[in-house]
Design a protein around this motif. Structure first.
Motif, PDB file in Angstrom:
ATOM      1  N   ILE A  49       0.718  32.590  36.871  1.00 27.51           N
ATOM      2  CA  ILE A  49      -0.063  32.844  35.739  1.00 27.51           C
ATOM      3  C   ILE A  49      -0.056  34.412  35.543  1.00 27.51           C
ATOM      4  CG2 ILE A  49      -2.486  33.281  34.762  1.00 27.51           C
ATOM      5  CD1 ILE A  49      -2.948  30.293  36.212  1.00 27.51           C
ATOM      6  N   LEU A  50      -0.208  35.318  36.468  1.00 31.25           N
ATOM      7  CA  LEU A  50      -0.182  36.434  36.536  1.00 31.25           C
ATOM      8  C   LEU A  50       1.126  37.075  36.003  1.00 31.25           C
ATOM      9  CD1 LEU A  50      -2.116  37.701  39.917  1.00 31.25           C
ATOM     10  CD2 LEU A  50      -2.885  37.851  37.032  1.00 31.25           C
ATOM     11  N   GLY A  51       2.190  36.671  36.464  1.00 34.87           N
ATOM     12  CA  GLY A  51       3.515  36.903  36.095  1.00 34.87           C
ATOM     13  C   GLY A  51       3.843  36.470  34.679  1.00 34.87           C
ATOM     14  N   LEU A  52       3.312  35.473  34.339  1.00 33.49           N
ATOM     15  CA  LEU A  52       3.581  35.058  32.859  1.00 33.49           C
ATOM     16  C   LEU A  52       2.922  36.090  31.960  1.00 33.49           C
ATOM     17  CD1 LEU A  52       4.564  32.950  30.722  1.00 33.49           C
ATOM     18  CD2 LEU A  52       2.319  31.549  31.056  1.00 33.49           C
ATOM     19  N   VAL A  53       1.668  36.698  32.290  1.00 38.71           N
ATOM     20  CA  VAL A  53       0.960  37.510  31.322  1.00 38.71           C
ATOM     21  C   VAL A  53       1.645  38.663  31.483  1.00 38.71           C
ATOM     22  CG1 VAL A  53      -1.160  38.851  31.348  1.00 38.71           C
ATOM     23  CG2 VAL A  53      -1.295  36.460  31.929  1.00 38.71           C
ATOM     24  N   ALA A  54       2.149  39.290  32.652  1.00 36.41           N
ATOM     25  CA  ALA A  54       3.029  40.669  32.675  1.00 36.41           C
ATOM     26  C   ALA A  54       4.239  40.437  31.854  1.00 36.41           C
ATOM     27  CB  ALA A  54       3.287  40.796  34.243  1.00 36.41           C
ATOM     28  N   LEU A  55       4.858  39.289  31.864  1.00 33.11           N
ATOM     29  CA  LEU A  55       6.041  39.133  30.972  1.00 33.11           C
ATOM     30  C   LEU A  55       5.915  39.101  29.472  1.00 33.11           C
ATOM     31  CD1 LEU A  55       7.896  36.228  33.067  1.00 33.11           C
ATOM     32  CD2 LEU A  55       8.941  38.552  32.839  1.00 33.11           C
ATOM     33  N   ILE A  56       4.716  38.502  29.270  1.00 36.06           N
ATOM     34  CA  ILE A  56       4.550  38.279  27.699  1.00 36.06           C
ATOM     35  C   ILE A  56       4.106  39.928  27.248  1.00 36.06           C
ATOM     36  CG2 ILE A  56       2.745  37.740  26.094  1.00 36.06           C
ATOM     37  CD1 ILE A  56       2.395  35.043  27.700  1.00 36.06           C
ATOM     38  N   VAL A  57       3.527  40.731  28.039  1.00 35.16           N
ATOM     39  CA  VAL A  57       3.064  41.956  27.849  1.00 35.16           C
ATOM     40  C   VAL A  57       4.352  42.623  27.579  1.00 35.16           C
ATOM     41  CG1 VAL A  57       1.713  44.215  28.396  1.00 35.16           C
ATOM     42  CG2 VAL A  57       0.931  41.803  28.573  1.00 35.16           C
ATOM     43  N   PHE A  58       5.201  42.669  28.654  1.00 35.75           N
ATOM     44  CA  PHE A  58       6.464  43.378  28.911  1.00 35.75           C
ATOM     45  C   PHE A  58       7.407  43.061  27.415  1.00 35.75           C
ATOM     46  CE2 PHE A  58      10.857  43.737  30.115  1.00 35.75           C
ATOM     47  CZ  PHE A  58      11.023  44.930  30.329  1.00 35.75           C
ATOM     48  N   PHE A  59       7.564  41.721  27.229  1.00 35.74           N
ATOM     49  CA  PHE A  59       8.596  41.329  26.113  1.00 35.74           C
ATOM     50  C   PHE A  59       8.122  41.907  24.581  1.00 35.74           C
ATOM     51  CE2 PHE A  59      10.560  38.376  29.225  1.00 35.74           C
ATOM     52  CZ  PHE A  59      11.677  39.099  29.609  1.00 35.74           C
ATOM     53  N   SER A  60       6.662  41.848  24.534  1.00 33.19           N
ATOM     54  CA  SER A  60       6.109  41.882  23.328  1.00 33.19           C
ATOM     55  C   SER A  60       6.055  43.582  23.050  1.00 33.19           C
ATOM     56  CB  SER A  60       4.583  41.419  23.255  1.00 33.19           C
ATOM     57  OG  SER A  60       3.807  42.186  24.365  1.00 33.19           O
ATOM     58  N   SER A 434      13.773  33.678  29.535  1.00 26.20           N
ATOM     59  CA  SER A 434      15.118  33.504  28.726  1.00 26.20           C
ATOM     60  C   SER A 434      14.966  33.725  27.189  1.00 26.20           C
ATOM     61  CB  SER A 434      15.304  31.890  28.762  1.00 26.20           C
ATOM     62  OG  SER A 434      16.694  31.525  27.963  1.00 26.20           O
ATOM     63  N   ASN A 435      13.838  33.534  26.613  1.00 30.97           N
ATOM     64  CA  ASN A 435      13.469  33.916  25.284  1.00 30.97           C
ATOM     65  C   ASN A 435      13.477  35.503  24.889  1.00 30.97           C
ATOM     66  OD1 ASN A 435      11.268  34.909  22.988  1.00 30.97           O
ATOM     67  ND2 ASN A 435      12.602  32.881  22.325  1.00 30.97           N
ATOM     68  N   GLY A 436      12.789  36.080  26.033  1.00 31.18           N
ATOM     69  CA  GLY A 436      12.495  37.581  25.730  1.00 31.18           C
ATOM     70  C   GLY A 436      13.874  38.330  26.149  1.00 31.18           C
ATOM     71  N   LEU A 437      14.466  38.055  27.141  1.00 26.27           N
ATOM     72  CA  LEU A 437      15.918  38.505  27.366  1.00 26.27           C
ATOM     73  C   LEU A 437      17.061  38.331  26.493  1.00 26.27           C
ATOM     74  CD1 LEU A 437      16.462  38.009  31.349  1.00 26.27           C
ATOM     75  CD2 LEU A 437      15.726  40.051  30.048  1.00 26.27           C
ATOM     76  N   PRO A 443      23.050  40.012  28.081  1.00 25.54           N
ATOM     77  CA  PRO A 443      24.064  38.973  28.377  1.00 25.54           C
ATOM     78  C   PRO A 443      23.454  37.975  29.364  1.00 25.54           C
ATOM     79  CG  PRO A 443      24.477  41.053  29.630  1.00 25.54           C
ATOM     80  CD  PRO A 443      23.342  41.377  28.776  1.00 25.54           C
ATOM     81  N   ALA A 444      24.437  36.898  29.363  1.00 24.76           N
ATOM     82  CA  ALA A 444      24.008  35.850  30.203  1.00 24.76           C
ATOM     83  C   ALA A 444      23.782  35.997  31.663  1.00 24.76           C
ATOM     84  CB  ALA A 444      24.973  34.520  30.122  1.00 24.76           C
ATOM     85  N   ALA A 445      24.824  37.064  32.086  1.00 24.11           N
ATOM     86  CA  ALA A 445      24.656  37.402  33.507  1.00 24.11           C
ATOM     87  C   ALA A 445      23.349  38.089  33.962  1.00 24.11           C
ATOM     88  CB  ALA A 445      25.925  38.486  33.791  1.00 24.11           C
ATOM     89  N   VAL A 450      18.036  37.579  36.808  1.00 22.26           N
ATOM     90  CA  VAL A 450      16.389  37.695  36.599  1.00 22.26           C
ATOM     91  C   VAL A 450      15.892  36.368  36.938  1.00 22.26           C
ATOM     92  CG1 VAL A 450      14.491  38.032  35.007  1.00 22.26           C
ATOM     93  CG2 VAL A 450      16.620  39.566  34.772  1.00 22.26           C
ATOM     94  N   THR A 451      16.195  35.231  36.433  1.00 22.14           N
ATOM     95  CA  THR A 451      15.686  33.793  36.693  1.00 22.14           C
ATOM     96  C   THR A 451      15.878  33.570  38.179  1.00 22.14           C
ATOM     97  OG1 THR A 451      16.580  33.250  34.491  1.00 22.14           O
ATOM     98  CG2 THR A 451      15.822  31.451  36.124  1.00 22.14           C
ATOM     99  N   GLY A 452      17.068  33.953  38.662  1.00 22.76           N
ATOM    100  CA  GLY A 452      17.232  33.748  40.276  1.00 22.76           C
ATOM    101  C   GLY A 452      16.313  34.430  41.121  1.00 22.76           C
ATOM    102  N   LEU A 453      16.084  35.898  40.429  1.00 14.37           N
ATOM    103  CA  LEU A 453      15.166  36.777  41.464  1.00 14.37           C
ATOM    104  C   LEU A 453      13.570  36.180  41.282  1.00 14.37           C
ATOM    105  CD1 LEU A 453      16.315  40.190  40.513  1.00 14.37           C
ATOM    106  CD2 LEU A 453      16.566  38.958  42.625  1.00 14.37           C
ATOM    107  N   VAL A 454      13.271  35.577  39.960  1.00 11.77           N
ATOM    108  CA  VAL A 454      11.959  35.152  39.639  1.00 11.77           C
ATOM    109  C   VAL A 454      11.609  33.895  40.892  1.00 11.77           C
ATOM    110  CG1 VAL A 454      10.431  33.980  38.179  1.00 11.77           C
ATOM    111  CG2 VAL A 454      11.872  36.142  37.257  1.00 11.77           C
ATOM    112  N   LEU A 455      12.642  32.998  41.064  1.00  8.92           N
ATOM    113  CA  LEU A 455      12.612  31.695  41.673  1.00  8.92           C
ATOM    114  C   LEU A 455      12.606  32.268  43.128  1.00  8.92           C
ATOM    115  CD1 LEU A 455      12.728  28.740  42.149  1.00  8.92           C
ATOM    116  CD2 LEU A 455      15.165  28.908  41.817  1.00  8.92           C
TER     117      LEU A 455
END
Length: 474
Positions: A49-60, A434-437, A443-445, A450-455
């Motif tokens: 949840i904290l990560g989701l909030v941070a990502l939303i703030v970052f991409f916005s 995925s949407n923000g990037l 690029p897909a790379a 980023v997705t792998g590091l999050v996981l």
């Protein structure tokens, strides 16, 4: 008189000793208890949840388009397919198993759905006589194996799948979606039998089936082939359509109102029975926050978001009620039924669960039926989103993102800990990444890294929290 006094004293001692079972926590005590659980390693979905909030703030902050109405609606539909698959995988992870075949199982279900539509229900012509015979034989085998384990939903769906294929009903989107679910349940019945009854490791079985189902998809569609379904209004609308304005508000009232009634009603009932419960103020704040959030999102989505003045695009996407229904149903099963309690028991300690009289074999097999059935629903949504099914349907990324969504949301890879809501939260995190990037034109790379590091971070948090729980003795 002495006996009465002694009885009273004993009664008073009992109330003191077990007072925690008959009192209501204050706000301070509730917060202190929550902090103590966090320190003990019971962090749940808080990091996600904290990560989701941070990502939303970052991409916005980096993209003016991120919070546009079009992108919000697209974001909801973008991660729906993998989130639905993740909901089924949560059940498997809760018993400490893994389902690596969920992705390609969804691909098989999607391929059968698309072929039934393209061939106007004549699967015999589409598959060829040999493949058609083998396909129905596999459905019959799935029904037999599910029957041996007394998993009656698996039996029913497998037999219904045979009926739908043999009858050759003309193309109908509702028939095709039902057929996809039947195929998913049949696949889960076979997978569950091999793992639970034969005793094969789930990693090996599902990895082998991942490859096998990938071959089945290629056989059904053909190398380089594509089966289009976008011409079907209903199938196309599953992931691309929206509720009407009135329907959106009805959904909001039903979802938010239902949550408020269930939460507040349960709180009042526990207070009347003298059981431990959270402070009323915290419960009210939690309910109010969710209701306000639902109203705000609904109000935004009912605004016309079409770039053209000639077309009106508004309303909550259809995928939202689909995910909500699965979320509510899955949560109810896990928290309000004996079956759900048995899942947590098996995930916590298999041997203890077996000695307690739980049919571990049946339960272990049944979660794979749920997983594959959810994978089939995910295939319906994903196929609708892209408008077709190709040989890569349900490939490696689909599987990894689905498993990643469950783990990122807080479901433990080691079993016994997790909720259906974790899949939804984790799915939202991956969709935002995925949407923000994508909006930042990375690029897909970069998206994969980023997705792998999050996981990886989520798995690390899970391992550390389990170690903390073990050290605290909880």
């Amino acid at each position: 008189m002495t006996n009465v006094s002694e009885a009273t004293a004993e009664s008073g001692t009992a109330v003191t000793d077990f007072g925690i079972d008959t009192t209501t926590l204050s706000v301070r005590e509730a917060i202190g208890d929550y902090v103590a659980r966090l320190r003990g390693g019971e962090i749940g979905s808080l990091p996600a949840i904290l990560g989701l909030v941070a990502l939303i703030v970052f991409f916005s902050a980096l993209s003016d388009v991120f919070f546009s109405l079009n992108n919000i609606a697209n974001l909801l539909a973008q991660g729906a397919g993998q989130t639905i698959i993740a909901i089924g995988i949560v059940f498997v992870l809760l018993i400490g198993e893994i389902d690596l075949s969920a992705g390609t199982a969804s691909g098989v279900a999607g391929a059968v759905l698309a072929m039934h539509y393209v061939e106007n229900g004549n699967l015999l012509t589409g598959m060829g006589s040999t493949v058609f015979f083998v396909f129905n034989a596999m459905l019959a085998l799935a029904a037999i194996l599910a029957g041996l384990l007394r998993i009656w939903p698996g039996v029913a769906f497998s037999l219904l799948g045979i009926l739908l294929t043999v009858l050759g009903l003309s193309a109908n989107p509702w028939v095709e979606m039902l057929l996809a679910v039947c195929v998913g349940a049949a696949i889960g019945s076979i997978t569950g039998f091999l793992i639970a009854k034969i005793g094969m490791p789930s990693f090996v079985v599902t990895l082998a089936l991942f490859l096998a189902w990938q071959g089945v998809i290629l056989q059904l569609i053909g190398e380089g082939g594509v089966l289009g379904i976008s011409s079907s209004h209903v199938l196309d609308a599953v992931a691309n359509g929206n509720l009407s304005t009135a329907g959106s508000w009805v959904l909001c009232a039903a979802a938010a109102g239902g949550y408020a009634v269930v939460t507040l009603g349960g709180h009042v009932l526990r207070r009347r029975r003298g059981l431990v419960t959270r402070p009323t103020a915290l419960v009210v704040v939690k309910v109010a926050a969710l209701v306000i959030f639902a109203v705000v999102v609904t109000a935004l989505l009912t605004i016309n978001r079409s770039p053209s003045s000639l077309i009106v695009i508004s309303g909550v996407p259809y995928v939202v009620p689909i995910v909500l229904v699965l979320l509510v149903a899955g949560t109810y099963v896990l928290t309000r039924t004996t079956y759900g309690r048995h899942i947590y028991a098996v995930g916590g300690n298999v041997e203890a669960a077996r000695r307690a009289g739980i049919n571990v074999t049946q339960l272990r097999a049944s979660v794979f039926v749920i997983s594959s059935a959810c994978a089939a629903v995910g295939a319906i949504v994903y196929s609708s989103k892209v408008g077709s099914v190709d040989p890569q349907a349900g490939g490696l990324n689909t599987l990894l993102f689905a498993v990643g969504a469950a783990v990122i949301g807080g479901t433990s890879l080691f079993g016994g800990r997790g909720r259906v809501a974790d899949a939804v939260i984790g799915g939202a995190v991956l969709a935002v990444v995925s949407n923000g990037l994508g909006l930042l034109r990375q690029p897909a790379a970069v998206v994969s890294i980023v997705t792998g590091l999050v996981l990886l971070l989520a798995a690390t948090v899970d391992a550390l929290s389990r170690r903390r729980v073990a050290m605290s003795g909880r």
